[in-house]
Design a protein around this motif. Structure first.
Motif, PDB file in Angstrom:
ATOM      1  N   LYS A   1      39.327  40.763  42.406  1.00  0.00           N
ATOM      2  CA  LYS A   1      40.095  39.776  41.642  1.00  0.00           C
ATOM      3  C   LYS A   1      41.055  39.042  42.565  1.00  0.00           C
ATOM      4  CE  LYS A   1      40.005  42.062  37.109  1.00  0.00           C
ATOM      5  NZ  LYS A   1      38.988  43.068  37.480  1.00  0.00           N
ATOM      6  N   ALA A   2      41.300  37.795  42.230  1.00  0.00           N
ATOM      7  CA  ALA A   2      42.275  36.968  42.935  1.00  0.00           C
ATOM      8  C   ALA A   2      42.782  35.918  41.960  1.00  0.00           C
ATOM      9  CB  ALA A   2      41.656  36.306  44.169  1.00  0.00           C
ATOM     10  N   ALA A   3      43.833  35.213  42.356  1.00  0.00           N
ATOM     11  CA  ALA A   3      44.418  34.195  41.485  1.00  0.00           C
ATOM     12  C   ALA A   3      44.545  32.891  42.259  1.00  0.00           C
ATOM     13  CB  ALA A   3      45.786  34.648  40.969  1.00  0.00           C
TER      14      ALA A   3
ATOM     15  N   TYR B   1      47.834  37.868  43.952  1.00  0.00           N
ATOM     16  CA  TYR B   1      47.396  38.882  43.000  1.00  0.00           C
ATOM     17  C   TYR B   1      47.480  40.263  43.642  1.00  0.00           C
ATOM     18  CZ  TYR B   1      44.437  41.479  39.763  1.00  0.00           C
ATOM     19  OH  TYR B   1      43.946  42.393  38.865  1.00  0.00           O
ATOM     20  N   ASN B   2      48.056  41.197  42.909  1.00  0.00           N
ATOM     21  CA  ASN B   2      48.219  42.578  43.376  1.00  0.00           C
ATOM     22  C   ASN B   2      49.032  42.639  44.664  1.00  0.00           C
ATOM     23  OD1 ASN B   2      47.843  45.362  43.037  1.00  0.00           O
ATOM     24  ND2 ASN B   2      46.028  45.395  44.347  1.00  0.00           N
TER      25      ASN B   2
ATOM     26  N   ASN C   1      38.296  34.985  39.507  1.00  0.00           N
ATOM     27  CA  ASN C   1      39.545  34.245  39.519  1.00  0.00           C
ATOM     28  C   ASN C   1      40.260  34.497  38.190  1.00  0.00           C
ATOM     29  OD1 ASN C   1      41.649  32.494  39.891  1.00  0.00           O
ATOM     30  ND2 ASN C   1      40.393  30.673  40.217  1.00  0.00           N
TER      31      ASN C   1
ATOM     32  N   ALA D   1      43.358  33.643  37.447  1.00  0.00           N
ATOM     33  CA  ALA D   1      44.386  32.658  37.126  1.00  0.00           C
ATOM     34  C   ALA D   1      43.997  31.901  35.860  1.00  0.00           C
ATOM     35  CB  ALA D   1      44.580  31.681  38.284  1.00  0.00           C
TER      36      ALA D   1
ATOM     37  N   ASP E   1      45.178  29.085  41.223  1.00  0.00           N
ATOM     38  CA  ASP E   1      45.522  28.247  40.070  1.00  0.00           C
ATOM     39  C   ASP E   1      45.400  26.757  40.358  1.00  0.00           C
ATOM     40  OD1 ASP E   1      47.625  28.001  41.810  1.00  0.00           O
ATOM     41  OD2 ASP E   1      49.199  28.442  40.359  1.00  0.00           O
TER      42      ASP E   1
ATOM     43  N   THR F   1      47.969  31.919  45.232  1.00  0.00           N
ATOM     44  CA  THR F   1      48.755  32.597  44.206  1.00  0.00           C
ATOM     45  C   THR F   1      48.624  31.850  42.882  1.00  0.00           C
ATOM     46  OG1 THR F   1      50.873  31.383  44.308  1.00  0.00           O
ATOM     47  CG2 THR F   1      50.460  33.013  46.041  1.00  0.00           C
TER      48      THR F   1
END
Length: 921
Positions: free
Chosen positions: A292-294, A282-283, A221, A223, A296, A343
């Motif tokens: 990977k990811a975001a 992300y991306n 993550n 974020a 938040d 996101t």
């Protein structure tokens, strides 16, 4: 395997294990161990089961039951129901959200979003009913798991409309024994487990066990939101789960025993994952299976703190009469705060939080009678459940501005449509689409539709759709276009004239620089004009506010309480007409009462934005109404309030069964049974009637015809085959829905009727003394009758009847136990295939149709190789899961998909491998 025959079971551990796997896994429920009649596998004359709440020969149990033994649980490294569902045809368990997990029985799932409802299949742990958030327990020293398919309303009562999952932990015994075990693997897996059983006296025994499972995430993550500076941000898929049990058994005499147990369960891990599937993720959401990811989410977590005390007593009055009494109190607190947008975009932030503080008292008394021809059980059960849940919807003020932007775009578009319709001599509120298109074609040309005419007018006037009103370029362009069209749109006066009155120099047009320089002022000005634009009676619209209020939090909540009671009385009689032919008749009366409340306060942001122009006039502020929750909430109580409802349901369910032994090794049976699940309330949508009174949804009813065949053929093949036809009325299904007037989609309950026809196969072949092969599969056809409803994007899905066949699902198993002369070696392998049927779901949204990964069939290959020494006190195991290293999108959608354009999904873990070490004493 039956009363008149005894298998010639070898004394070797290898053959014992194979025979146990054949009998326990294929036939179903192993017996609840009676302490006074314990025997090893080599000593058993018969295999006994308690699937019908009495001790019986397994060949005399005429119901379809699947089970997984303790050996299978260990050999497969299983710790939850989702790890073992592949071994039971027609059974699935989804624990993507541990505190809101769901059972699927023969294709019928059990939504657990609402505390006002119940699952369609009942869960029991140690003879005690487990509601919603409590049912997904970790397997710590689990003796076996039994799955009874089809309606079980007679013997299990509450919410057993589709079946029962019965988890049976090990009880204390008179032997001193124990073990410690460590498991280590990929993704930083660490699992520690231990058990000790101690005879404190000749008749008083203690057993204690604990398990701690930790594993890292599968997606980093990245974020780094400012609001999480003082807390950890979880990687997606992180796990941390602890559970334990302390149990005491007192054998007062050969006829009476008492057992007292304490269980705890502590879960504190990453919230359910939200892989962003949108361009804002992300991306750009292009790599669903990336590393990977975001997410938040602010203070995201999934947690459960659960404790239970259980008392059990068994007493034999005579050789014919006996009784069993159980009582338990269980309490839990849960929290599931999760990212809904996938996101790290503050303008598209949405999280939900489900906070529950509930408890249940459950008790049951059963009395058994056994004679040469009669095996009967009767009794009663009672439960009282107190539930308390708060559902939060949290967004940033930036997200509220995004939602309001969408409303402004719709309002402007609506005004332009009304203007064009007026030019065509039609009323937009009464004209049909066909009339509008015909008039547009006649006025502007044969290829012109009404919508294309509206688009052309907007283009001429320079009205463009805004992505976010805080974008100065978009906001200034909208102001200038609205000013030019002010007379046609019905605005009070020229917007530029309004800015003249405010002393704002504009030079004939509003520029992005002017918007940025004046902060909130242009927004305050426009908010005074919007009422004329949308026909509102208000003198300004507080929802239109400027970027000076950015970075704040907006929260809407629904708090529910429930007081649920259930009681029932039952009787079930098994009568042997001949030595081969048995008939069973059973009946149960169930009664449910539910009291439920909704408390919907005004949102936390209601009076935060202050319109400077209104304040300067001394006018009172207008609070921002709740924007996310359905407008039905405010039919009776504007801006929130408490609503209450109460309803009761009762039902008589029963069963009629006949079974016939073809010979000593084969049996056929036929049954008709009915089941019942009480009605309830939708915690997020009161579903008000025309008078504004909250309405309960109807109970679920099932009726099932079943034929079955059980056999041990040639002392090598175990066959368990069944066919059924089931009718289900009023299945309570949760859908993400956006009805007219809703700002965002919310979960809602709809009722579906279904007709199911299916066959289930569980075949095991002991090919040699050391090799066992198995195949588990099903065939099912379902006709579903859907009511009309709105999907998550606001499209009306018409009432329809659909027909579908079950996915091609099967599990192949192999157990190989070669004798190398040194210790015991065991090799287990299972291959699982699941056909993807997402394409057949009605109302499937366009964004899901555009994701190929959402429609991929699933294939899993899992193995474990273990070795134990001759003393059987040291064991080493090497294991692998998902050895084909396949990636799957296991879910898609989300509450933010429609309004924020940010759907999310879940993915599986990739290849896993590791080692486990066990020492027994």
């Amino acid at each position: 395997m039956h009363q008149n025959k005894k298998f010639n079971i070898k004394k070797s551990l290898i053959t014992k294990a194979v025979v146990s796997a054949l009998t326990l896994s294929s036939f179903a429920a192993t017996a609840e161990e009676e302490q006074s009649t314990e025997a090893t596998a080599a000593e058993l004359d018969i295999i006994t089961v308690t699937a019908q709440k009495r001790v019986q020969n397994v060949m005399e149990v005429p119901i379809t039951v699947g089970a997984v033994s303790a050996d299978t649980i260990e050999e497969t490294g299983s710790i939850t129901l989702s790890d073992i569902d592949k071994f039971i045809p027609g059974f699935e368990f989804d624990d993507g959200n541990m505190t809101q997990a769901g059972i699927t029985m023969r294709g019928i799932s059990s939504p657990n979003i609402s505390v006002g409802g119940d699952p369609s299949s009942a869960s029991f742990y140690d003879d005690i009913y487990m509601p919603r958030a409590a049912q997904n327990v970790i397997f710590s020293d689990m003796g076996r798991v039994e799955v009874l398919k089809g309606p079980q309303g007679t013997l299990f009562g509450r919410n057993a409309a589709m079946g029962v999952v019965n988890m049976v932990p090990n009880s204390p015994t008179e032997d001193f024994e124990g073990f410690v075990k460590g498991t280590f693997g990929t993704d930083e897996l660490q699992r520690y487990e231990g058990m000790v059983n101690v005879p404190l006296t000749d008749s008083f025994y203690m057993r204690a066990n604990a398990l701690w499972n930790m594993q890292g995430g599968i997606v980093d993550n990245v974020a780094d939101p400012a609001w999480n500076d003082e807390v950890d941000t979880w990687d997606l898929g992180e796990r941390d789960h602890k559970a334990g049990r302390l149990s005491f058994l007192w054998e007062m005499s050969s006829a009476t025993d008492f057992q007292l147990s304490y269980d705890f369960d502590d879960l504190a891990q990453a919230p359910p994952m939200a892989i962003g599937l949108s361009e804002y993720a992300y991306n750009g959401g292009q790599d669903i299976f990336g590393d990977k990811a975001a997410n938040d989410v602010r203070n995201g977590i999934e947690s459960r703190d659960m404790h239970a005390v259980t008392f059990k007593m068994n007493h034999a009055f005579s050789d014919e009469w006996s009784m069993k009494y159980v009582a338990s109190y269980r309490a839990w607190e849960t929290e599931a705060k999760q990212d809904e947008d996938g996101t790290a975009d503050a303008r598209r932030y949405l999280d939900t939080n489900n906070i529950e503080d509930s408890n249940i008292f459950y008790t049951e008394l059963q009395v058994n009678y056994v004679s040469d021809r009669i095996n009967a059980v009767t009794g009663f059960s009672y439960s009282k459940e107190d539930v308390s849940q708060t559902t939060e919807l949290n967004v940033t003020s930036d997200t509220i501005a995004t939602l309001v932007t969408g409303e402004l775009n719709s309002a402007i578009d609506g005004v332009v449509q009304a203007g064009v319709a007026g030019q065509l001599g039609l009323d937009i509120n009464t004209a049909t689409q066909e009339q509008l298109d015909a008039a547009a074609s006649a006025a502007f040309g044969p290829d012109v539709t009404f919508q294309s005419a509206v688009a052309a007018i907007k283009d001429i006037q320079g009205i463009e759709e805004m992505e976010h009103m805080w974008n100065p370029d978009e906001w200034s362009g909208t102001i200038n276009a609205l000013d030019a069209a002010a007379p046609e749109l019905g605005l009070v006066n020229s917007l530029l004239g309004l800015f003249d009155q405010l002393g704002i120099p504009h030079g004939g047009a509003i520029t992005p620089e002017l918007v940025a320089a004046t902060g909130n002022l242009t927004y305050d000005a426009i908010s005074t004009q919007v009422p004329a634009l949308v026909g509102s009676p208000n003198y300004y619209m507080p929802e239109v506010f400027g970027p000076g209020f950015g970075g704040l939090w907006y929260q809407e909540t629904v708090s529910n309480t429930g007081d649920f009671t259930n009681w029932g009385v039952f009787a079930d009689v098994d009568f042997a007409i001949t030595d081969k032919w048995n008939v069973i008749g059973g009946i149960r009366y169930s009664n449910d009462n539910k009291k439920f409340t909704w408390d919907i306060p005004l949102n936390s942001f209601a009076t935060v934005p202050v319109n400077s122009l209104i304040a300067a006039q001394g006018l009172p502020p207008i609070p921002i109404e709740n924007l996310l929750l359905p407008e039905q909430y405010f039919a009776l109580k504007p801006f929130g309030g408490v609503m209450a409802a109460e309803d009761s349901w009762d039902k008589i369910t029963g069963r009629l069964v006949t079974s016939y032994k073809l010979n000593d090794d084969e049996m056929i049976f036929a049954s008709y049974s009915t089941g019942y699940k009480s009605g309830g309330y939708d915690s997020l949508d009161p579903q008000l009637d025309a008078n504004g009174v909250p309405q309960a949804f109807d109970p679920e009813d099932t009726a099932n015809f079943e034929l079955g065949y059980k056999a041990v053929l040639w002392e090598q093949v175990v066959a368990n085959i069944s066919g059924y036809y089931l009718q289900l009325s009023n299945q309570q299904v949760s859908v993400s829905s956006k009805e007219p007037g809703d700002t965002a989609a919310v979960p809602r309950i709809i009722s579906i009727d279904r007709d199911l026809t299916g066959f289930e196969f569980d075949l095991r072949w002991m090919a040699t003394d050391s090799l066992t092969l198995g195949v588990i599969t099903e065939i099912r056809s379902t006709d579903s009758h859907f009511p009309e409803y709105y999907n998550s994007t606001g499209d009306l899905i018409e009432a329809q009847t659909t027909s579908s066949n079950a996915a091609l699902n099967y599990t192949l198993t192999l157990d190989f136990m070669p004798d190398f002369g040194v210790g015991t070696t065991n090799f287990h392998m299972d291959y699982v295939f699941q056909e993807n049927t997402n394409a057949s779901n009605p109302g499937l949204e366009d964004y899901l149709l555009a994701i190929p990964e959402y429609f991929v069939d699933r294939q899993d290959l899992n193995m474990r190789l273990s070795w134990a020494n001759d003393d059987d006190n040291i064991e080493i195991g090497l294991w692998g899961k998902n050895l084909l290293d396949k990636d799957y999108l296991t879910g898609g959608g989300g509450l933010a998909a429609s309004e924020l354009g940010t759907p999310v999904g879940r993915i599986n873990r990739g290849l896993e491998a590791g080692i486990d070490l066990k020492y027994s004493f």
